[in-house]
Scaffold this motif. Structure first.
Motif, mmCIF file in Angstrom:
data_model
loop_
_atom_site.group_PDB
_atom_site.id
_atom_site.type_symbol
_atom_site.label_atom_id
_atom_site.label_comp_id
_atom_site.label_asym_id
_atom_site.label_seq_id
_atom_site.Cartn_x
_atom_site.Cartn_y
_atom_site.Cartn_z
ATOM 1 N N UNK A 104 0.812 -1.394 0.111
ATOM 2 C CA UNK A 104 0.146 0.155 -0.037
ATOM 3 C C UNK A 104 0.979 1.056 0.131
ATOM 4 N N UNK A 105 0.596 2.120 -0.960
ATOM 5 C CA UNK A 105 1.451 3.595 -1.056
ATOM 6 C C UNK A 105 0.701 4.428 -0.435
ATOM 7 N N UNK A 106 1.372 5.208 0.545
ATOM 8 C CA UNK A 106 0.284 6.228 1.109
ATOM 9 C C UNK A 106 1.092 7.579 0.968
ATOM 10 N N UNK A 107 0.353 8.573 0.670
ATOM 11 C CA UNK A 107 0.895 10.023 0.574
ATOM 12 C C UNK A 107 -0.283 10.945 0.551
ATOM 13 N N UNK A 108 0.083 12.239 -0.195
ATOM 14 C CA UNK A 108 -0.970 13.228 -0.294
ATOM 15 C C UNK A 108 -1.411 13.004 -1.793
ATOM 16 N N UNK A 109 -2.678 13.429 -1.931
ATOM 17 C CA UNK A 109 -3.280 13.506 -3.217
ATOM 18 C C UNK A 109 -2.626 14.681 -4.072
ATOM 19 N N UNK A 110 -1.982 14.087 -5.308
ATOM 20 C CA UNK A 110 -1.092 15.067 -5.876
ATOM 21 C C UNK A 110 -1.899 16.204 -6.715
ATOM 22 N N UNK A 111 -3.323 15.994 -6.648
ATOM 23 C CA UNK A 111 -4.157 17.064 -7.299
ATOM 24 C C UNK A 111 -4.679 18.086 -6.149
ATOM 25 N N UNK A 112 -4.345 17.945 -4.767
ATOM 26 C CA UNK A 112 -4.851 18.665 -3.794
ATOM 27 C C UNK A 112 -3.548 18.822 -2.845
ATOM 28 N N UNK A 113 -2.742 19.953 -3.490
ATOM 29 C CA UNK A 113 -1.658 20.051 -2.569
ATOM 30 C C UNK A 113 -1.711 20.584 -1.406
ATOM 31 N N UNK A 114 -0.980 20.322 -0.193
ATOM 32 C CA UNK A 114 -1.191 20.700 0.895
ATOM 33 C C UNK A 114 -0.581 22.190 1.047
ATOM 34 N N UNK A 115 -1.268 23.291 1.635
ATOM 35 C CA UNK A 115 -0.905 24.418 1.995
ATOM 36 C C UNK A 115 0.026 24.875 3.022
ATOM 37 N N UNK A 116 0.978 25.458 2.896
ATOM 38 C CA UNK A 116 1.840 25.758 4.037
ATOM 39 C C UNK A 116 1.207 25.853 5.498
ATOM 40 N N UNK A 117 -0.271 26.737 5.566
ATOM 41 C CA UNK A 117 -0.551 26.917 6.766
ATOM 42 C C UNK A 117 -1.843 26.183 6.819
ATOM 43 N N UNK A 118 -1.970 24.951 6.197
ATOM 44 C CA UNK A 118 -3.346 24.307 6.161
ATOM 45 C C UNK A 118 -3.664 23.475 7.393
ATOM 46 N N UNK A 119 -4.878 23.658 7.842
ATOM 47 C CA UNK A 119 -5.147 22.716 8.996
ATOM 48 C C UNK A 119 -4.951 21.377 8.487
ATOM 49 N N UNK A 120 -4.074 20.335 9.361
ATOM 50 C CA UNK A 120 -3.864 18.900 8.958
ATOM 51 C C UNK A 120 -5.083 18.173 8.589
ATOM 52 N N UNK A 121 -6.522 18.634 9.418
ATOM 53 C CA UNK A 121 -7.470 17.969 9.203
ATOM 54 C C UNK A 121 -8.160 18.091 7.617
ATOM 55 N N UNK A 122 -7.662 19.203 7.101
ATOM 56 C CA UNK A 122 -8.210 19.440 5.766
ATOM 57 C C UNK A 122 -7.265 18.669 4.760
ATOM 58 N N UNK A 123 -6.173 18.039 4.938
ATOM 59 C CA UNK A 123 -5.399 17.400 4.075
ATOM 60 C C UNK A 123 -6.227 16.546 3.426
ATOM 61 N N UNK A 124 -6.005 16.399 1.892
ATOM 62 C CA UNK A 124 -6.434 15.270 1.181
ATOM 63 C C UNK A 124 -5.222 14.255 1.035
ATOM 64 N N UNK A 125 -5.613 12.942 1.584
ATOM 65 C CA UNK A 125 -4.746 11.969 1.253
ATOM 66 C C UNK A 125 -4.918 10.723 0.364
ATOM 67 N N UNK A 126 -3.936 9.976 -0.100
ATOM 68 C CA UNK A 126 -4.110 9.166 -1.050
ATOM 69 C C UNK A 126 -3.354 8.045 -0.771
ATOM 70 N N UNK A 127 -4.140 6.817 -1.093
ATOM 71 C CA UNK A 127 -3.640 5.497 -0.947
ATOM 72 C C UNK A 127 -3.879 4.668 -2.442
ATOM 73 N N UNK A 128 -2.638 4.288 -2.789
ATOM 74 C CA UNK A 128 -2.416 3.478 -4.272
ATOM 75 C C UNK A 128 -2.248 2.032 -3.841
ATOM 76 N N UNK A 129 -2.993 1.142 -4.405
ATOM 77 C CA UNK A 129 -3.089 -0.303 -4.297
ATOM 78 C C UNK A 129 -1.831 -0.830 -4.916
ATOM 79 N N UNK A 130 -0.553 -0.811 -4.510
ATOM 80 C CA UNK A 130 0.735 -1.347 -5.276
ATOM 81 C C UNK A 130 1.483 -0.361 -5.325
ATOM 82 N N UNK A 131 2.574 -0.480 -5.951
ATOM 83 C CA UNK A 131 3.801 0.340 -6.143
ATOM 84 C C UNK A 131 3.954 0.735 -7.503
ATOM 85 N N UNK A 132 4.739 1.998 -7.524
ATOM 86 C CA UNK A 132 5.292 2.474 -9.039
ATOM 87 C C UNK A 132 4.118 3.547 -9.445
#
Length: 215
Positions: free
Chosen positions: A35-63
């Motif tokens: 499982x590859x975890x990270x931030x959604x590349x289409x919703x870039x986290x802002x410098x002063x953004x509330x962490x609860x507003x972050x959009x995360x992403x899981x990809x099923x696999x690698x690459x």
């Protein structure tokens, strides 16, 4: 190696990796897949953004993210495919509900409900662990750095579009100001008097005291 107990299923043996080139964390689960975890590349986290507003992403696999990834995890005999985004708020509220895909003759189809619930529980446990790590803020910076060229290209295009729109608006504004000045000058000049020899006004009352012609 890490050990996770998720629901009533057997304990999961997990190996954790951090990719600071792309800003992603990879969790390889023994006998299941990655499982590859990270931030959604289409919703870039802002410098002063509330962490609860972050959009995360899981990809099923690698690459590269897609429907056919390396090391795709398999649950209840069903290989998972694709990637999903979710809010950090839903994760913290223990309300994560994922619906992974599977491929049937190369066509993506949603997995059965039981498989989706198991995937949600596993991803929830892995994501909580990932976000609690002391190196995660630096991984977020790595994600931003990885996405910066794409962001620069996207925002550069948007800036060019807005500059063209502003140029057109300035031209339109100058034209309307010119027309408004023209209308103001006409009003200030006053009504236009009829010159000598002009036909009478169509609504002027005619004098009939001398009789009616043709009588």
């Amino acid at each position: 190696m890490l050990t996770f107990t998720v629901g009533s299923g057997p304990a999961l043996r997990v190996t954790e990796f951090a990719d600071f080139d792309t800003g992603q964390a990879v969790y390889r689960v023994t006998d299941i897949g990655a499982f590859t975890l990270g931030w959604d590349p289409d919703h870039h986290p802002e410098a002063n953004q509330n962490p609860m507003q972050e959009i995360l992403q899981v990809a099923y696999g690698t690459g590269p993210v897609g429907f056919q990834m390396d090391e795709a995890p398999t649950l209840f005999g069903t290989p998972l495919a694709g990637a999903e985004s979710f809010t950090r708020a839903s994760l913290e509220a223990d309300n994560l509900r994922l619906r992974p895909y599977r491929l049937i003759i190369n066509a993506p189809v949603r997995v059965p409900k039981g498989t989706a619930l198991r995937a949600s529980a596993i991803v929830s446990a892995l994501a909580r662990h990932w976000l609690a790590q002391p190196w995660t803020p630096e991984l977020r910076r790595a994600h931003e750095h990885h996405c910066a060229p794409r962001s620069l290209s996207r925002y550069g295009g948007l800036i060019a579009q807005h500059e063209e729109r502003m140029r057109q608006l300035r031209e339109d504004h100058a034209y309307y100001v010119q027309r408004a000045d023209r209308a103001t000058a006409i009003l200030q000049a006053g009504p236009v008097p009829a010159p000598a020899g002009a036909p009478p006004h169509p609504f002027t009352t005619q004098d009939t005291s001398s009789g009616t012609a043709g009588r």
